[in-house]
Scaffold this motif. Structure first.
Motif, PDB file in Angstrom:
ATOM      1  N   GLU A  18       0.824  -1.213   0.000  1.00 22.07           N
ATOM      2  CA  GLU A  18       0.000   0.000   0.000  1.00 22.07           C
ATOM      3  C   GLU A  18       0.854   1.258   0.000  1.00 22.07           C
ATOM      4  OE1 GLU A  18      -3.192   0.170  -0.661  1.00 22.07           O
ATOM      5  OE2 GLU A  18      -3.126  -2.005  -0.832  1.00 22.07           O
ATOM      6  N   GLN A  19       1.965   1.251   0.738  1.00 21.19           N
ATOM      7  CA  GLN A  19       2.864   2.410   0.747  1.00 21.19           C
ATOM      8  C   GLN A  19       3.474   2.625  -0.634  1.00 21.19           C
ATOM      9  OE1 GLN A  19       5.525   1.271   3.918  1.00 21.19           O
ATOM     10  NE2 GLN A  19       4.336   2.368   5.468  1.00 21.19           N
ATOM     11  N   LEU A  20       3.942   1.547  -1.237  1.00 20.23           N
ATOM     12  CA  LEU A  20       4.566   1.651  -2.552  1.00 20.23           C
ATOM     13  C   LEU A  20       3.551   2.052  -3.618  1.00 20.23           C
ATOM     14  CD1 LEU A  20       7.332   1.393  -3.840  1.00 20.23           C
ATOM     15  CD2 LEU A  20       6.875  -1.025  -4.211  1.00 20.23           C
ATOM     16  N   ARG A  21       2.337   1.553  -3.497  1.00 20.00           N
ATOM     17  CA  ARG A  21       1.277   1.935  -4.441  1.00 20.00           C
ATOM     18  C   ARG A  21       1.014   3.439  -4.352  1.00 20.00           C
ATOM     19  NH1 ARG A  21      -3.768  -1.677  -3.979  1.00 20.00           N
ATOM     20  NH2 ARG A  21      -2.164  -3.086  -4.709  1.00 20.00           N
ATOM     21  N   GLY A  22       0.934   3.955  -3.140  1.00 28.08           N
ATOM     22  CA  GLY A  22       0.734   5.387  -2.964  1.00 28.08           C
ATOM     23  C   GLY A  22       1.892   6.197  -3.525  1.00 28.08           C
ATOM     24  N   GLN A  23       3.107   5.712  -3.297  1.00 28.87           N
ATOM     25  CA  GLN A  23       4.296   6.392  -3.818  1.00 28.87           C
ATOM     26  C   GLN A  23       4.270   6.408  -5.346  1.00 28.87           C
ATOM     27  OE1 GLN A  23       7.961   4.626  -2.484  1.00 28.87           O
ATOM     28  NE2 GLN A  23       9.198   5.838  -3.873  1.00 28.87           N
ATOM     29  N   MET A  24       3.900   5.286  -5.946  1.00 27.41           N
ATOM     30  CA  MET A  24       3.856   5.194  -7.398  1.00 27.41           C
ATOM     31  C   MET A  24       2.831   6.167  -7.982  1.00 27.41           C
ATOM     32  SD  MET A  24       3.239   1.872  -9.837  1.00 27.41           S
ATOM     33  CE  MET A  24       1.506   1.744  -9.440  1.00 27.41           C
ATOM     34  N   VAL A  25       1.664   6.236  -7.372  1.00 34.38           N
ATOM     35  CA  VAL A  25       0.628   7.153  -7.862  1.00 34.38           C
ATOM     36  C   VAL A  25       1.097   8.601  -7.718  1.00 34.38           C
ATOM     37  CG1 VAL A  25      -1.702   8.020  -7.414  1.00 34.38           C
ATOM     38  CG2 VAL A  25      -1.271   5.555  -7.464  1.00 34.38           C
ATOM     39  N   SER A  26       1.725   8.907  -6.592  1.00 34.40           N
ATOM     40  CA  SER A  26       2.230  10.259  -6.374  1.00 34.40           C
ATOM     41  C   SER A  26       3.297  10.627  -7.405  1.00 34.40           C
ATOM     42  CB  SER A  26       2.796  10.362  -4.959  1.00 34.40           C
ATOM     43  OG  SER A  26       3.323  11.634  -4.718  1.00 34.40           O
ATOM     44  N   LEU A  27       4.238   9.712  -7.614  1.00 35.40           N
ATOM     45  CA  LEU A  27       5.277   9.958  -8.616  1.00 35.40           C
ATOM     46  C   LEU A  27       4.672  10.084 -10.013  1.00 35.40           C
ATOM     47  CD1 LEU A  27       8.092   7.473  -7.491  1.00 35.40           C
ATOM     48  CD2 LEU A  27       8.278   9.966  -7.615  1.00 35.40           C
ATOM     49  N   GLY A  28       3.725   9.217 -10.322  1.00 35.64           N
ATOM     50  CA  GLY A  28       3.086   9.259 -11.631  1.00 35.64           C
ATOM     51  C   GLY A  28       2.341  10.554 -11.870  1.00 35.64           C
ATOM     52  N   THR A  29       1.715  11.057 -10.834  1.00 38.02           N
ATOM     53  CA  THR A  29       0.976  12.305 -10.948  1.00 38.02           C
ATOM     54  C   THR A  29       1.913  13.485 -11.176  1.00 38.02           C
ATOM     55  OG1 THR A  29      -0.754  11.427  -9.521  1.00 38.02           O
ATOM     56  CG2 THR A  29      -0.677  13.813  -9.779  1.00 38.02           C
ATOM     57  N   SER A  30       3.057  13.465 -10.493  1.00 41.14           N
ATOM     58  CA  SER A  30       3.973  14.603 -10.601  1.00 41.14           C
ATOM     59  C   SER A  30       4.934  14.504 -11.782  1.00 41.14           C
ATOM     60  CB  SER A  30       4.754  14.786  -9.305  1.00 41.14           C
ATOM     61  OG  SER A  30       5.532  13.645  -9.021  1.00 41.14           O
ATOM     62  N   HIS A  31       5.325  13.284 -12.190  1.00 44.39           N
ATOM     63  CA  HIS A  31       6.334  13.124 -13.243  1.00 44.39           C
ATOM     64  C   HIS A  31       5.791  12.516 -14.530  1.00 44.39           C
ATOM     65  CE1 HIS A  31       9.499  14.163 -10.460  1.00 44.39           C
ATOM     66  NE2 HIS A  31       9.203  13.155  -9.668  1.00 44.39           N
ATOM     67  N   GLY A  32       4.597  11.967 -14.484  1.00 41.16           N
ATOM     68  CA  GLY A  32       4.062  11.235 -15.631  1.00 41.16           C
ATOM     69  C   GLY A  32       4.326   9.753 -15.444  1.00 41.16           C
ATOM     70  N   LEU A  34       5.181   7.409 -17.375  1.00 48.51           N
ATOM     71  CA  LEU A  34       6.253   6.768 -18.132  1.00 48.51           C
ATOM     72  C   LEU A  34       7.636   7.155 -17.624  1.00 48.51           C
ATOM     73  CD1 LEU A  34       4.806   7.030 -21.753  1.00 48.51           C
ATOM     74  CD2 LEU A  34       4.738   5.094 -20.176  1.00 48.51           C
ATOM     75  N   HIS A  35       7.685   7.968 -16.578  1.00 49.44           N
ATOM     76  CA  HIS A  35       8.973   8.369 -15.994  1.00 49.44           C
ATOM     77  C   HIS A  35       9.693   7.138 -15.442  1.00 49.44           C
ATOM     78  CE1 HIS A  35      11.792  10.264 -13.167  1.00 49.44           C
ATOM     79  NE2 HIS A  35      11.673  11.338 -13.943  1.00 49.44           N
ATOM     80  N   PRO A  36      11.024   7.059 -15.577  1.00 51.80           N
ATOM     81  CA  PRO A  36      11.780   5.892 -15.098  1.00 51.80           C
ATOM     82  C   PRO A  36      11.569   5.577 -13.617  1.00 51.80           C
ATOM     83  CG  PRO A  36      13.180   7.275 -16.472  1.00 51.80           C
ATOM     84  CD  PRO A  36      11.889   8.019 -16.292  1.00 51.80           C
ATOM     85  N   ASP A  37      11.420   6.581 -12.773  1.00 47.19           N
ATOM     86  CA  ASP A  37      11.194   6.325 -11.342  1.00 47.19           C
ATOM     87  C   ASP A  37       9.848   5.650 -11.104  1.00 47.19           C
ATOM     88  OD1 ASP A  37      13.653   7.450 -10.742  1.00 47.19           O
ATOM     89  OD2 ASP A  37      12.805   9.381 -10.096  1.00 47.19           O
ATOM     90  N   VAL A  38       8.861   6.040 -11.885  1.00 46.85           N
ATOM     91  CA  VAL A  38       7.530   5.431 -11.766  1.00 46.85           C
ATOM     92  C   VAL A  38       7.579   3.989 -12.262  1.00 46.85           C
ATOM     93  CG1 VAL A  38       5.113   5.601 -12.447  1.00 46.85           C
ATOM     94  CG2 VAL A  38       6.438   7.687 -12.040  1.00 46.85           C
ATOM     95  N   GLN A  39       8.284   3.766 -13.360  1.00 48.83           N
ATOM     96  CA  GLN A  39       8.410   2.413 -13.899  1.00 48.83           C
ATOM     97  C   GLN A  39       9.129   1.490 -12.913  1.00 48.83           C
ATOM     98  OE1 GLN A  39       7.035   1.418 -16.980  1.00 48.83           O
ATOM     99  NE2 GLN A  39       6.046   3.388 -16.640  1.00 48.83           N
ATOM    100  N   LYS A  40      10.181   1.991 -12.261  1.00 50.56           N
ATOM    101  CA  LYS A  40      10.901   1.194 -11.263  1.00 50.56           C
ATOM    102  C   LYS A  40       9.984   0.871 -10.084  1.00 50.56           C
ATOM    103  CE  LYS A  40      14.842   1.022  -8.134  1.00 50.56           C
ATOM    104  NZ  LYS A  40      14.111   0.144  -7.259  1.00 50.56           N
ATOM    105  N   CYS A  41       9.249   1.864  -9.652  1.00 51.79           N
ATOM    106  CA  CYS A  41       8.314   1.669  -8.545  1.00 51.79           C
ATOM    107  C   CYS A  41       7.273   0.600  -8.919  1.00 51.79           C
ATOM    108  CB  CYS A  41       7.644   3.006  -8.237  1.00 51.79           C
ATOM    109  SG  CYS A  41       6.878   3.104  -6.638  1.00 51.79           S
ATOM    110  N   SER A  42       6.814   0.623 -10.150  1.00 47.86           N
ATOM    111  CA  SER A  42       5.847  -0.362 -10.623  1.00 47.86           C
ATOM    112  C   SER A  42       6.445  -1.770 -10.603  1.00 47.86           C
ATOM    113  CB  SER A  42       5.399   0.003 -12.035  1.00 47.86           C
ATOM    114  OG  SER A  42       4.524  -0.962 -12.544  1.00 47.86           O
TER     115      SER A  42
END
Length: 60
Positions: A18-32, A34-42
C-alpha cells in the motif's frame, strides 16, 4: 481456498504494498506515468505482489 487469517509477514507485505502503491501514484501524478522512477516503482510493486500472493497460496 484462501486462509481466513492473515499472518504477520502477510500484514507487513500488505503495508509495504500500500505504501509503494501510494508512492507510485504520487510519482506518476507529478512526473508522468512513463517516468523511469515510476516504472521502477511499478516493477518493485509487482515483486511485492508476487511475494504476497505466494504467501497466500494454499499448501499442497
Amino acid at each position: 481456498m484462501l486462509p481466513l487469517f492473515v499472518t504477520e509477514p502477510q500484514e507487513r507485505l500488505h503495508i509495504k504494498i500500500e505504501q509503494l502503491r501510494g508512492q507510485m501514484v504520487s510519482l506518476g501524478t507529478s512526473h508522468g506515468f512513463l517516468h523511469p522512477d515510476v516504472q521502477k516503482c511499478s516493477r518493485d510493486l509487482d515483486q511485492l505482489l508476487l511475494q504476497y500472493y505466494a504467501t497466500r497460496r494454499p499448501k499442497q
